[in-house]
Structures are given as C-alpha cells and as structure tokens.
Design an enzyme around this catalytic site. Structure first.
Site, PDB file in Angstrom:
ATOM      1  N   HIS A  72       5.217  -9.832   4.581  1.00  0.00           N
ATOM      2  CA  HIS A  72       5.923  -8.558   4.774  1.00  0.00           C
ATOM      3  C   HIS A  72       6.514  -8.439   6.173  1.00  0.00           C
ATOM      4  O   HIS A  72       5.907  -7.780   7.028  1.00  0.00           O
ATOM      5  CB  HIS A  72       4.946  -7.396   4.590  1.00  0.00           C
TER       6      HIS A  72
ATOM      7  N   GLU B 178       8.677  -6.514   7.042  1.00  0.00           N
ATOM      8  CA  GLU B 178       8.962  -5.083   7.246  1.00  0.00           C
ATOM      9  C   GLU B 178       7.769  -4.314   7.798  1.00  0.00           C
ATOM     10  O   GLU B 178       7.901  -3.170   8.206  1.00  0.00           O
ATOM     11  CB  GLU B 178       9.467  -4.449   5.932  1.00  0.00           C
TER      12      GLU B 178
ATOM     13  N   CYS C 165       7.405 -10.402  -0.780  1.00  0.00           N
ATOM     14  CA  CYS C 165       6.154 -10.309  -1.532  1.00  0.00           C
ATOM     15  C   CYS C 165       6.406  -9.998  -3.014  1.00  0.00           C
ATOM     16  O   CYS C 165       6.872 -10.862  -3.738  1.00  0.00           O
ATOM     17  CB  CYS C 165       5.203  -9.332  -0.848  1.00  0.00           C
TER      18      CYS C 165
HETATM   19  N1  GLN Z   1       0.330  -8.660  -5.679  1.00  0.00           N
HETATM   20  C1  GLN Z   1       1.542  -7.903  -5.766  1.00  0.00           C
HETATM   21  C2  GLN Z   1       2.306  -8.240  -7.038  1.00  0.00           C
HETATM   22  O1  GLN Z   1       1.938  -9.104  -7.751  1.00  0.00           O
HETATM   23  C3  GLN Z   1       2.423  -8.134  -4.563  1.00  0.00           C
HETATM   24  C4  GLN Z   1       1.761  -7.567  -3.330  1.00  0.00           C
HETATM   25  C5  GLN Z   1       2.676  -7.082  -2.272  1.00  0.00           C
HETATM   26  O2  GLN Z   1       3.892  -6.900  -2.470  1.00  0.00           O
HETATM   27  N2  GLN Z   1       2.071  -6.837  -1.150  1.00  0.00           N
HETATM   28  O3  GLN Z   1       3.288  -7.654  -7.324  1.00  0.00           O
END
Ligand code: GLN
Length: 199
Positions: free
Chosen positions: A178, A180, A76
């Site tokens: 994710h 994790e 992410c």
């Molecule tokens: N929207 C977040 C970002 O731009 C990422 C979100 C997440 O890691 N769940 O960093």
C-alpha cells in the site's frame, strides 16, 4: 491530468490524498459515467471480493471493459482485480486479467502477519521505499510480458523465496503493498509520469 480513483470500497481516500500531494485532483469513480473523461484510474486496497461485487452492481466493471486503453494502477486488492488468475479466489470473484500474473489472496498470511519492508524499485531512484503489506496477495506466477519492478525475500515455512511485489505490463501497474498508506508518493508519481504520461 484527469485521474480517477475507484471509490466503491477500500482505502480510496488515501489515494486521493496522495494524488493531491502531487497536484492532481482526482475524480471519485462510482458509476460508469465517471469514467468518461479520465486518462488513468487507480484501484485501491480493500476487499477484492467486495469490490468485485460492487463493480458488477454499479456496472463500472462492464464499462471498464469497453475502455481497454485506460492505464490502471492497482494496490493490494486492486492488484488482485488486475490479475489474470486468482488462486484461492472466491467462485463469484471477477478479475480483469490485464496483468498476466497469478495471485494467491492473503498469501503472506493473515492480518497478524502484516509486515513492512524497504524496497528497491526498478525505474525509481533511491532511497528504498517503505512498503506496508496488509493481508497482501502473493504473486505466484508472472508472464513473459510482465516486468517485475520490485521483489521481497519472504520466509514461507522455513524456505526463503523471492516474491515479486511491484509489476508492470504496458499500461497496467500493480503493487502487492500500500504505497498510499505512507507519505512516499514516488510510485504514484511513476504511474502519472511513466504509465499515463507518455500517452
Ligand atoms: N486480502 C484482501 C483481498 O483479498 C486484500 C487486502 C488489502 O487490500 N489490504 O482482497
């Protein structure tokens, strides 16, 4: 196996637990010297703008640039940090450019549009993997050297599109979701065995 988890911000403890479930006791990386003995590194989910600033102030970012051989798995926000370019990124936001992809932050919409999906992954045996997307980035462009390991079908304003959500380019692996946050450790296992392992 000596694995590090970048522990500046975000859900790094979930990655630690997942690695421990695989018998790997990782090192939390908060300063340049923590990088010394590791063979692989995880960038967690969180806020990529904040992690970017902390990479700078802790000097971990500069040190990482001197270790281009280090395998990295980003989830992410961690995927955003690996990207070549960030559409809608903040002007002061850095990324390493190790994955030849273009990402749009929060491209699936805001927190309320978070969703789950069952994914088939290239190189990972069935059953499908449950993927949790939270303000996830959309991978909008993928370079020729990048392998797309999984995609989701997503409806953007009435138009169905297939969006890559797991990508690999050599020693760099990224997921828009994710792993994790579930109890399914197969993607972490893949990172350890097939990305870090053969080196
Ligand atoms: N929207 C977040 C970002 O731009 C990422 C979100 C997440 O890691 N769940 O960093």
């Amino acid at each position: 196996m000596h694995i590090g988890v970048l522990a500046l911000q975000g859900d790094f403890l979930e990655h630690v637990k997942m690695l421990e479930s695989l018998g790997v006791y990782p090192k939390l990386v908060t300063s340049p010297r923590d990088l010394d003995s590791i063979e692989g590194l995880i960038f967690p989910g969180g806020e990529s703008t904040t992690i970017s600033k902390l990479l700078d102030s802790s000097q971990v970012g500069e040190s990482l640039k001197t270790r281009p051989e280090l395998p990295i798995f980003g989830t992410c926000a961690g995927l955003i940090l690996l990207a070549r370019s960030i559409t809608d990124g903040r002007a002061d936001q850095m990324s390493f450019g190790y994955l030849d992809i273009e990402v749009r932050r929060n491209g699936f919409g805001r927190q309320i549009r978070s969703f789950e999906s069952d994914l088939d992954l290239l190189g990972i045996s069935p059953p499908p993997m449950k993927a949790v997307f939270i303000r996830a980035p959309v991978i909008e462009k993928v370079g020729a050297e990048v392998t797309v390991m999984a995609s989701v079908q997503y409806n953007f304003d009435g138009v169905d599109e297939s969006v890559p959500v797991v990508v690999r380019q050599g020693r760099y692996l990224g997921s828009a979701f994710h792993p994790e946050l579930t109890s399914d450790a197969r993607l972490h296992e893949y990172f350890l065995q097939s990305v870090v392992g053969p080196r």
